[in-house]
Design a protein around this motif. Structure first.
Motif, PDB file in Angstrom:
ATOM      1  N   GLU A 112       5.789  -2.788   4.633  1.00  0.00           N
ATOM      2  CA  GLU A 112       6.427  -1.789   3.766  1.00  0.00           C
ATOM      3  C   GLU A 112       5.491  -1.350   2.644  1.00  0.00           C
ATOM      4  O   GLU A 112       5.523  -0.209   2.195  1.00  0.00           O
ATOM      5  N   ILE A 166       9.226  -2.755  -4.409  1.00  0.00           N
ATOM      6  CA  ILE A 166       8.443  -2.231  -3.281  1.00  0.00           C
ATOM      7  C   ILE A 166       8.270  -0.716  -3.425  1.00  0.00           C
ATOM      8  O   ILE A 166       7.174  -0.179  -3.237  1.00  0.00           O
ATOM      9  N   TRP A 214       5.598 -13.536  -0.505  1.00  0.00           N
ATOM     10  CA  TRP A 214       6.074 -12.193  -0.835  1.00  0.00           C
ATOM     11  C   TRP A 214       5.168 -11.134  -0.206  1.00  0.00           C
ATOM     12  O   TRP A 214       5.634 -10.167   0.404  1.00  0.00           O
ATOM     13  N   GLU A 240      14.032  -6.466  -5.303  1.00  0.00           N
ATOM     14  CA  GLU A 240      12.832  -6.381  -4.453  1.00  0.00           C
ATOM     15  C   GLU A 240      12.560  -4.992  -3.911  1.00  0.00           C
ATOM     16  O   GLU A 240      11.423  -4.533  -3.912  1.00  0.00           O
ATOM     17  N   GLN A 241      13.626  -4.305  -3.467  1.00  0.00           N
ATOM     18  CA  GLN A 241      13.409  -2.976  -2.889  1.00  0.00           C
ATOM     19  C   GLN A 241      12.856  -2.007  -3.930  1.00  0.00           C
ATOM     20  O   GLN A 241      12.000  -1.182  -3.627  1.00  0.00           O
ATOM     21  N   HIS A 292       6.408  -8.503   2.857  1.00  0.00           N
ATOM     22  CA  HIS A 292       6.542  -7.068   2.601  1.00  0.00           C
ATOM     23  C   HIS A 292       5.299  -6.258   2.960  1.00  0.00           C
ATOM     24  O   HIS A 292       5.182  -5.087   2.590  1.00  0.00           O
TER      25      HIS A 292
END
Ligand code: UDP
Length: 242
Positions: free
Chosen positions: A179, A149, A172, A145-146, A176
């Motif tokens: 971010e 992103i 989702w 995920e990171q 997020h």
């Protein structure tokens, strides 16, 4: 500009036209606002009655548009105006069509590997000059995920189309949102599949007959069970009528 809101089983759906929805999304992109748009069909609203997290997301989303004949019917049945259906696929196409002249950056996130890339090629052919600044398939683990992103942030899209299915895409995007720093994000379900040609939309006459839900249910047998959501929805909406 704010639009009249119709609560359908507690989900606040905006009574607006496609042109108004497009105008609103465009304004948010101009303002770089960080808006989340959800497209609610009967099935999503039914899901929300059982899924507290999805329900809360729809309550606080910046805009919930009436995606589906069922949603428009429900509003009318409850005695409210609802000018027309604003399908997620159509809203996405309208925004993609306008993207080149405004020099918007677009990111396609979701669907099986290869689909977003195909959708990108299709978009480049249909909307010359469009800048699809990134693609990423929708099958990932939490560990990825990171990186996803970071990928989206680095691409700096004005518009993020998230095609992970309901309710994954809504959850989702909400989780997020801060971010991601994307001006407008929309959960678009099977839109990339349709653009890539891996799934078909119902013919126009079926859409006009307000039977796209039936077409989708019959064409994709794994969705057939989902057809039951519609009579349940009709029953629940009627029961909720004061
Ligand atoms: N999908 C995905 N990741 C997942 C599950 C689904 O990217 O973990 C994609 C799937 O490949 C399809 C889309 O999400 O492209 C869901 O499409 P569908 O028409 O089922 O959308 P829904 O009706 O759920 O909005």
């Amino acid at each position: 500009m704010s639009f009249p809101i119709v609560e359908i089983l507690g989900v606040p759906v905006a009574a607006l036209t496609m042109a108004e929805a497009v105008g609103q999304a465009e304004r948010w992109m101009d303002e770089r606002r960080g808006a989340l748009i959800a497209t609610a069909n009967a099935e999503m609203i039914m899901n929300a009655t059982r899924d507290e997290e999805l329900f809360e997301i729809l309550r606080v989303a910046d805009l919930v548009v009436p995606d589906g004949a069922g949603t428009v019917w429900a509003a009318h049945h409850l005695g409210h105006e609802m000018p027309e259906r604003v399908a997620g696929y159509d809203l996405a196409q309208q925004l993609l069509k306008r993207a080149p002249e405004k020099d918007r950056r677009v990111f396609f996130f979701g669907s099986a590997p290869g689909v977003a890339e195909k959708a990108k090629q299709k978009a480049e052919a249909v909307y010359p000059g469009i800048r699809v600044v990134g693609t990423r398939n929708g099958y990932f683990s939490e560990a990825d995920e990171q990186e996803i992103i970071r990928e989206i942030r680095a691409a700096k899209p004005d518009l993020l189309l998230a095609a992970l299915g309901v309710p994954k895409q809504e959850k989702w995007l909400k989780k997020h949102k801060d971010e991601l720093e994307v001006p407008v994000s929309i959960g678009v379900g099977g839109t990339l599949d349709v653009m890539a040609g891996t799934a078909k939309r119902a013919p126009l006459w079926v859409q006009k007959a307000k039977l796209e839900w039936l077409f989708r249910g019959l064409l994709q047998p794994k969705r057939a069970g989902r057809l039951l959501a519609l009579p349940k929805f009709v029953f629940r909406v009627h029961a909720s009528k004061k």
